[in-house]
Write an enzyme that holds these catalytic residues in place. Structure first.
Site: not given
Length: 292
Positions: A159, A161
């Site tokens: 992930h 971000s």
């Protein structure tokens, strides 16, 4: 009572002798580390770190993952937008932790990793952080012991971000499944990695065209000397009509013989950070890298 006194005196004498022996060992170790001929070989350190074969005392089991560096001078040759200064500071922290191993009898190892990269406008009056990218991940290493060049197969889920909200339309994130391997030949290192972006609902996707700029793979080709290294990272979307890609060149040299490297980084292309994934940048940065 005299027997107890004799035993105490004997123990104190033995303790004194043991302390002296310990002092000699410590001094000897320190002196040996100062010997330039006994300098740590960066290629061996890099291979041991990648394969997680460090045998040193480490009660928490936390080791370096990707590069850890501090670059106080990071200059962009183009505009960074929003009245940001071209000169800023860039640094990265990357660690991993082995969770367990050999669940299926394949000698595989299971890890969690975390990498954080920040771009800090420290030369600006209020010194805000322009961008920070967070990369938590889970991956499994499968050893390839029957191959002379291939050292492992790594499968993971990643992930990434920037932790921003949607207020200023600066939120960026995506999730990937990836596979990579490491090929060592003498002092040369080749690490190919491919990934598949996990689809998101269109209304929730902050950057639906990110694959167009970052593609589905990257390649790292490095040379690991005894006290220096050089690496080239290549990335491309393989679209001949609307071609986008990036190249990054890393050079480091162990100046002080202590594992702290002078480090030079050159980047040209798309996707140095998530906020700049669709903006082409050319940047030259310098500072220090910590190898161990």
């Amino acid at each position: 009572m005299q027997i107890y006194k004799n035993l105490l005196l004997k123990n104190q004498t033995q303790s004194f002798i043991d302390d002296k022996k310990h002092e000699k060992i410590v001094v000897s170790n320190i002196q040996s580390r100062k010997n330039p001929e006994d300098k740590e070989d960066f290629s061996k350190l890099a291979l041991a770190n990648y394969l997680d074969e460090d045998t040193g005392f480490n009660p928490l089991g936390i080791t370096a993952y990707k590069m850890n560096y501090f670059l106080p001078f990071a200059y962009s040759f183009g505009s960074l937008g929003n009245d940001n200064r071209k000169m800023e500071m860039k640094f990265q922290l990357s660690i991993k932790k082995r969770l367990f191993e050999n669940l299926f009898g394949l000698n595989e190892k299971y890890y969690i990793g975390y990498t954080q990269t920040s771009w800090w406008q420290n030369y600006k009056h209020s010194s805000p952080f322009r961008e920070t990218n967070y990369q938590p991940e889970f991956f499994v290493d499968f050893p390839l012991e029957n191959h002379s060049f291939f050292n492992n197969l790594r499968l993971g889920i990643l992930h990434e971000s920037n932790g921003k909200g949607d207020e200023n339309l600066e939120s960026r994130s995506w999730n990937r499944i990836y596979a990579s391997t490491a090929i060592f030949y003498e002092r040369f290192l080749f690490v190919p990695r491919i990934w598949y972006r996990i689809p998101e609902k269109r209304k929730d996707d902050d950057n639906p065209d990110i694959r167009h700029y970052l593609g589905n793979f990257d390649l790292n080709l490095g040379y690991l000397g005894k006290d220096y290294f050089a690496n080239i990272m290549l990335r491309n979307n393989l679209n001949l009509r609307r071609n986008k890609g990036a190249i990054q060149v890393d050079i480091g040299y162990d100046i002080f013989n202590n594992g702290i490297y002078w480090y030079l980084q050159y980047f040209n292309g798309y996707g140095e950070s998530l906020i700049d994934y669709n903006r082409k940048l050319q940047r030259l940065s310098t500072g220090f890298l910590i190898s161990y």
